[in-house]
Design an enzyme around this catalytic site. Structure first.
Site, PDB file in Angstrom:
ATOM      1  N   GLY A 269       0.821  -1.202   0.000  1.00  0.00           N
ATOM      2  CA  GLY A 269       0.000   0.000   0.000  1.00  0.00           C
ATOM      3  C   GLY A 269       0.859   1.257   0.000  1.00  0.00           C
ATOM      4  O   GLY A 269       0.660   2.174  -0.787  1.00  0.00           O
ATOM      5  N   ALA A 270       1.855   1.267   0.892  1.00  0.00           N
ATOM      6  CA  ALA A 270       2.741   2.423   1.020  1.00  0.00           C
ATOM      7  C   ALA A 270       3.960   1.990   1.822  1.00  0.00           C
ATOM      8  O   ALA A 270       3.968   0.912   2.406  1.00  0.00           O
ATOM      9  CB  ALA A 270       2.022   3.569   1.729  1.00  0.00           C
ATOM     10  N   MET A 271       4.994   2.852   1.826  1.00  0.00           N
ATOM     11  CA  MET A 271       6.224   2.510   2.543  1.00  0.00           C
ATOM     12  C   MET A 271       6.754   3.738   3.258  1.00  0.00           C
ATOM     13  O   MET A 271       6.960   4.781   2.638  1.00  0.00           O
ATOM     14  CB  MET A 271       7.258   1.948   1.561  1.00  0.00           C
ATOM     15  CG  MET A 271       8.599   1.625   2.195  1.00  0.00           C
ATOM     16  SD  MET A 271       8.467   0.346   3.473  1.00  0.00           S
ATOM     17  CE  MET A 271       9.700   0.921   4.636  1.00  0.00           C
ATOM     18  N   GLU A 272       7.029   3.557   4.553  1.00  0.00           N
ATOM     19  CA  GLU A 272       7.351   4.685   5.430  1.00  0.00           C
ATOM     20  C   GLU A 272       8.811   5.123   5.371  1.00  0.00           C
ATOM     21  O   GLU A 272       9.397   5.436   6.413  1.00  0.00           O
ATOM     22  CB  GLU A 272       6.982   4.322   6.870  1.00  0.00           C
ATOM     23  CG  GLU A 272       7.818   3.195   7.514  1.00  0.00           C
ATOM     24  CD  GLU A 272       7.242   1.803   7.356  1.00  0.00           C
ATOM     25  OE1 GLU A 272       6.473   1.584   6.399  1.00  0.00           O
ATOM     26  OE2 GLU A 272       7.570   0.924   8.174  1.00  0.00           O
ATOM     27  N   ASN A 273       9.416   5.193   4.176  1.00  0.00           N
ATOM     28  CA  ASN A 273      10.780   5.722   4.088  1.00  0.00           C
ATOM     29  C   ASN A 273      10.824   7.082   4.772  1.00  0.00           C
ATOM     30  O   ASN A 273       9.990   7.942   4.497  1.00  0.00           O
ATOM     31  CB  ASN A 273      11.175   5.917   2.625  1.00  0.00           C
ATOM     32  CG  ASN A 273      10.796   4.734   1.770  1.00  0.00           C
ATOM     33  OD1 ASN A 273      11.204   3.619   2.031  1.00  0.00           O
ATOM     34  ND2 ASN A 273       9.966   4.974   0.769  1.00  0.00           N
ATOM     35  N   HIS A 305      -1.249   6.438   8.666  1.00  0.00           N
ATOM     36  CA  HIS A 305      -0.456   5.273   9.085  1.00  0.00           C
ATOM     37  C   HIS A 305       1.034   5.512   8.821  1.00  0.00           C
ATOM     38  O   HIS A 305       1.877   5.330   9.698  1.00  0.00           O
ATOM     39  CB  HIS A 305      -0.958   4.044   8.318  1.00  0.00           C
ATOM     40  CG  HIS A 305      -0.210   2.784   8.593  1.00  0.00           C
ATOM     41  ND1 HIS A 305      -0.707   1.791   9.397  1.00  0.00           N
ATOM     42  CD2 HIS A 305       0.998   2.339   8.164  1.00  0.00           C
ATOM     43  CE1 HIS A 305       0.173   0.802   9.464  1.00  0.00           C
ATOM     44  NE2 HIS A 305       1.210   1.097   8.713  1.00  0.00           N
ATOM     45  N   GLU A 306       1.340   5.944   7.600  1.00  0.00           N
ATOM     46  CA  GLU A 306       2.753   6.137   7.251  1.00  0.00           C
ATOM     47  C   GLU A 306       3.358   7.276   8.056  1.00  0.00           C
ATOM     48  O   GLU A 306       4.515   7.186   8.502  1.00  0.00           O
ATOM     49  CB  GLU A 306       2.897   6.392   5.748  1.00  0.00           C
ATOM     50  CG  GLU A 306       2.332   5.293   4.854  1.00  0.00           C
ATOM     51  CD  GLU A 306       2.836   3.906   5.194  1.00  0.00           C
ATOM     52  OE1 GLU A 306       4.038   3.763   5.501  1.00  0.00           O
ATOM     53  OE2 GLU A 306       2.028   2.955   5.181  1.00  0.00           O
ATOM     54  N   HIS A 309       4.460   6.257  11.390  1.00  0.00           N
ATOM     55  CA  HIS A 309       5.722   5.509  11.366  1.00  0.00           C
ATOM     56  C   HIS A 309       6.954   6.397  11.485  1.00  0.00           C
ATOM     57  O   HIS A 309       8.037   5.914  11.829  1.00  0.00           O
ATOM     58  CB  HIS A 309       5.865   4.764  10.039  1.00  0.00           C
ATOM     59  CG  HIS A 309       5.262   3.396  10.014  1.00  0.00           C
ATOM     60  ND1 HIS A 309       5.494   2.462  10.988  1.00  0.00           N
ATOM     61  CD2 HIS A 309       4.469   2.792   9.092  1.00  0.00           C
ATOM     62  CE1 HIS A 309       4.851   1.335  10.666  1.00  0.00           C
ATOM     63  NE2 HIS A 309       4.224   1.512   9.528  1.00  0.00           N
ATOM     64  N   GLU A 328       4.137  -2.030  13.063  1.00  0.00           N
ATOM     65  CA  GLU A 328       2.912  -2.046  12.265  1.00  0.00           C
ATOM     66  C   GLU A 328       1.638  -1.953  13.096  1.00  0.00           C
ATOM     67  O   GLU A 328       0.690  -1.280  12.722  1.00  0.00           O
ATOM     68  CB  GLU A 328       2.884  -3.285  11.370  1.00  0.00           C
ATOM     69  CG  GLU A 328       3.999  -3.291  10.331  1.00  0.00           C
ATOM     70  CD  GLU A 328       4.009  -2.037   9.469  1.00  0.00           C
ATOM     71  OE1 GLU A 328       3.020  -1.286   9.450  1.00  0.00           O
ATOM     72  OE2 GLU A 328       5.045  -1.795   8.818  1.00  0.00           O
TER      73      GLU A 328
HETATM   74 ZN   LIG Z   1       3.072   0.283   8.296  1.00  0.00          ZN
END
Ligand SMILES: [Zn+2]
Length: 848
Positions: A269-273, A305-306, A309, A328
């Protein structure tokens, strides 16, 4: 002494600061790079071991602490994805500088440094490159210490073709044109100390919003050209949630800027870089005027959510992948908090109950797993991105928060972040912080939920002077195993009688417990508020006391739980199907979307289990329930009605036209869709998904052509996926075959194709064809689809409800193991077993 695992890096050398320069070439999908890593050598070493995969390494050298420059060579170990560097001499302890050059390919598997393509507004095919490093794919982009505990500072430089934009984790310090090549060099500032899996490089033609400031950090949303008008909604929730988290955590946003970037091809879905969060387009870009409430909520959820993080995950990171749930579950919990504050009218914690139910569905299996369990090889971490880590984890945190009180819980979280910022932590560190700030027995309570699989069924019976509670493990398939398991169960009670209503909270630690209530207590609600991660089963007289006035005595979430717990008991063979069908008759007058969602999803489930004749009876029964509700709600949005109400109207109509097979409804849906085609504004947007699902369910070739065309020419990511996934619901064999072919034709992005395939498997009228197709084309699917999507695609096998198909599925997966997700496959097979057992048990039910 324990032996070092061959796939783990030795702790003798640790990185402190990376200087990375990468030059991706989009014309031939390759890249070259060079890096200089400041390392600390903790003892004399003959070799330096770090991670590298699918890379070639050259020109390796080391300036050691004593000032000597040593030339090195690399030995690659593809099995363990490592490079061992030797320098022909012992490297002395102290700080050293390691340099090397490397080259690799921009792959098409949506991990590491990978390729993505899209059509620009003029219809030209365009290329870009992006990264996805979690869990262990940074090593495909540059040689590194690719374990979360090896935190370091990253200074990145990207050299790209003229006209392209480059984004990384920190602010751009300079952007210069290189005289010799004409390329553009983007030099970025130092990142904070962080793990390798959070590093990001994004290169392509991008457009962004103007920045908005959150504290000192500029926030922007990015998209490929032509889509900037879809960024406003994400920018709003991005700012709101970032500000909210800064207040909640009591620590300012830790990076120097934040970019939210939509990537056309994206595996999750997405990535918390850190500072450069990447998203699939449906999770970031949305037309706030045309999207449904559910589609907007999805964007709000993922962005929040991201952003959560950036602290939980990025600032404080798990030591090793067994602690993934810390990241998570917490981000999922915080996402709910933030979205609930931002849009209270969405009642986000109420709808979270649907997510909790999805986790319980898996956690009631014998093949479930504890939230945290030992992860040995890093690829095992890939199997942890599931409902148990996210939804069960967030549910038990919510249960704990409700038990401790919101402020006490928050204070413990602040203490935890403050203690471990820029470092790594383990689950036990979180309990320490919460115990220190609350003086409650948090560890004993939570250990039973985090390290123990499954959850209890709490039975409630009348006792002299009160009620008797007893707990035992809930299982869909009961074989008597694990019956000795107990949990520390926070029990929230509400009881009422002539003298009024009383509330009580107790911590149940034994198998049985008697709770005293007032003598005149007529009714009692256990799991009041619905935050507990357990099911409740009332004795018949207690249930009878709740039923007649369930709207007065039970909140919407409690009504949801009563329906959902009864449905689960039915599937588990603890209650007859007839009892459940009688219970849902109570829903007739219901106005809550989640309660209806529970009923409608059980209808879909039943439709997969029952045979044709039984399905006809089920349709009739559901018509009796749904038609009056649709009548009551009408087909048009009413003045002053909430978005949740108009979404509910859509859900009711969609169900009436599909699982209830109502002809009049199907007819009306077609008329309304025709009207929508002529005048889109004249039909409420929350109704469109229902119309689309009904038309697909009854669809002809010309409907199929229309939806296919709309998929190809969609103006927003939401419309694109709506019409694409609708293709899975057609019933005509020839159209089913077209959809199956589409999954591998290259026309559907590999980020979506596995989920289209899952949809066809779950379509009762298409499942046998889909199953034959999947078996025949399995090798192509493994080659084309992202690794993390295979086990998710296979969830579709839960729809293969017959003894013969079940046997085939077992045999197939016995000989075709799924490397990333063996546990999930086991769970899908067990869910199928539950369904087949129900099919056999209910064989003679629902017949005239
Ligand atoms: Zn996450």
């Amino acid at each position: 002494m324990s032996e070092r695992k061959p796939y783990r890096l030795p702790p003798t050398v640790t990185p402190e600061r990376y200087r990375l320069k990468l030059a991706p070439d989009l014309s031939d999908w390759t890249f070259t790079g060079e890096e200089q890593v400041t390392i600390n050598v903790h003892e004399p070493v003959r070799e330096i071991v770090l991670n590298a995969a699918e890379l070639e390494l050259h020109e390796i050298s080391l300036r050691s602490a004593d000032g000597n420059v040593l030339q090195g060579s690399a030995r690659l170990d593809p099995e363990n994805e490592q490079a061992t560097l030797s320098f022909g001499a012992t490297v002395p302890p102290g700080r050293a500088e390691l340099r090397m050059r490397f080259s690799g390919i921009l792959n098409d598997k949506l991990h590491g440094f990978y390729r993505s393509t899209y059509k620009n507004p003029d219809g030209q095919e365009k290329r870009l490159a992006s990264t996805q490093f979690e869990s262990t794919d940074a090593r495909r982009a540059f040689p590194c210490w690719d374990e979360p505990a090896f935190k370091a500072v990253f200074q990145v430089t990207l050299v790209v073709d003229q006209g392209l934009t480059a984004i990384s984790n920190a602010r751009t310090l300079r952007e210069v044109t290189l005289p010799e090549s004409g390329k553009t060099e983007f030099v970025f500032a130092d990142s904070m100390r962080m793990s390798t899996y959070l590093v990001a490089f994004i290169v392509g033609e991008f457009e962004s919003t103007d920045p908005v400031m959150v504290g000192d950090a500029p926030l922007r949303v990015w998209a490929v050209p032509g889509k900037r008008h879809l960024t406003g909604f994400a920018l709003d929730i991005g700012k709101a949630s970032l500000e909210y988290f800064g207040r909640y955590y009591g620590i300012p946003y830790p990076a120097d800027k934040l970019d939210l970037i939509a990537i056309p091809d994206f595996a999750s879905g997405a990535m918390e870089n850190l500072g450069a969060i990447t998203f699939r387009e449906t999770a970031l870009l949305v037309d706030a005027e045309r999207a449904t409430r559910a589609e907007l909520e999805r964007v709000a959820d993922v962005v929040a959510h991201e952003n959560a993080h950036m602290w939980f995950g990025d600032l404080v990171t798990m030591k090793w992948w067994n602690g993934l749930w810390l990241n998570e579950a917490f981000a999922t919990f915080m996402e709910m908090l933030a979205v609930d504050v931002w849009k209270p009218e969405w009642r986000r914690w109420d709808s979270f109950t649907v997510s909790r139910a999805a986790a319980m569905q898996v956690d009631g299996l014998k093949s479930t797993r504890p939230i945290e369990f030992p992860v040995e090889r890093p690829e095992e971490a890939a199997g942890m991105f599931d409902v148990l880590t996210y939804e069960k984890g967030a549910s038990v945190l919510r249960m704990l928060e409700q038990f401790l009180g919101g402020e006490s819980f928050r204070d413990g979280i602040r203490l935890y972040l403050e203690r471990h910022q820029y470092g790594n932590a383990e689950t036990t560190d979180l309990w320490d912080a919460l115990e220190d700030s609350t003086t409650q027995p948090v560890r004993a309570l939570m250990d039973s939920w985090i390290f123990q699989a499954g959850f209890p069924l709490v039975s409630v019976e009348r006792a002299p002077r009160g009620i008797r509670l007893s707990q035992r493990i809930f299982r869909y398939l009961q074989d008597g195993s694990d019956e000795d398991r107990t949990w520390h169960v926070p029990i929230f009670l509400r009881a009422g009688g002539k003298s009024g209503v009383v509330e009580k909270t107790i911590l149940m630690t034994d198998r049985e417990q008697v709770v005293e209530l007032a003598d005149d207590a007529e009714w009692v609600v256990v799991n009041a508020g619905g935050h507990g991660f357990y099911r409740v089963r009332y004795g018949s007289d207690l249930l009878a006391a709740l039923k007649p006035c369930w709207h007065d005595r039970l909140s919407a979430v409690e009504r949801f739980n009563l329906v959902n717990d009864t449905w689960a008991a039915t599937l588990a063979g603890l209650a007859p199907l007839a009892d459940y069908l009688n219970l849902i008759d109570l829903v007739r007058d219901e106005n809550d979307i989640n309660v209806w969602t529970a009923v409608i999803s059980s209808g879909h489930h039943l439709q997969r289990i029952l045979d044709d004749a039984q399905c006809a009876m089920l349709e009739e029964r559901l018509r009796g329930l749904l038609a009056p509700a649709v009548e009551r709600f009408g087909w048009a949005r009413k003045q002053g009605e909430s978005d949740l109400e108009s979404q509910l109207r859509g859900e009711l109509i969609g169900a009436l036209g599909t699982i209830a097979g109502d002809r009049a409804c199907q007819e009306h849906a077609r008329q309304l869709f025709a009207q929508y085609e002529k005048a889109p504004e004249s039909v409420d947007r929350n109704l469109i998904p229902a119309l689309v699902s009904i038309i697909a369910h009854t669809g002809t070739t010309s409907d199929y052509e229309k939806f296919y065309g709309r998929f190809k020419t969609a103006q927003t990511p939401q419309e694109e996926t709506r019409y694409l996934f609708a293709l899975a619901n057609f019933r005509v064999a020839e159209l089913v075959d077209r959809t199956l072919k589409l999954t591998l034709s290259g026309e559907v992005r590999t980020q979506n194709a596995p989920y289209l395939m899952r949809g066809v498997l779950l379509n009762r009228f298409a499942r046998e064809r889909a199953w034959e197709f999947m078996k025949a084309r399995w090798g192509d699917m493994l080659r084309q689809y992202p690794d993390n999507s295979i086990a998710r695609m296979c969830e579709g096998i839960v729809g293969l409800v017959s003894r013969r198909l079940e046997a085939e599925a077992r045999e197939f997966f016995a000989t075709h193991p799924v490397k990333q997700g063996a546990k999930q496959i086991e769970q899908h097979l067990e869910r199928l077993r539950v369904a087949v057992a129900c099919q056999e048990r209910w064989h003679d039910l629902l017949r005239p």
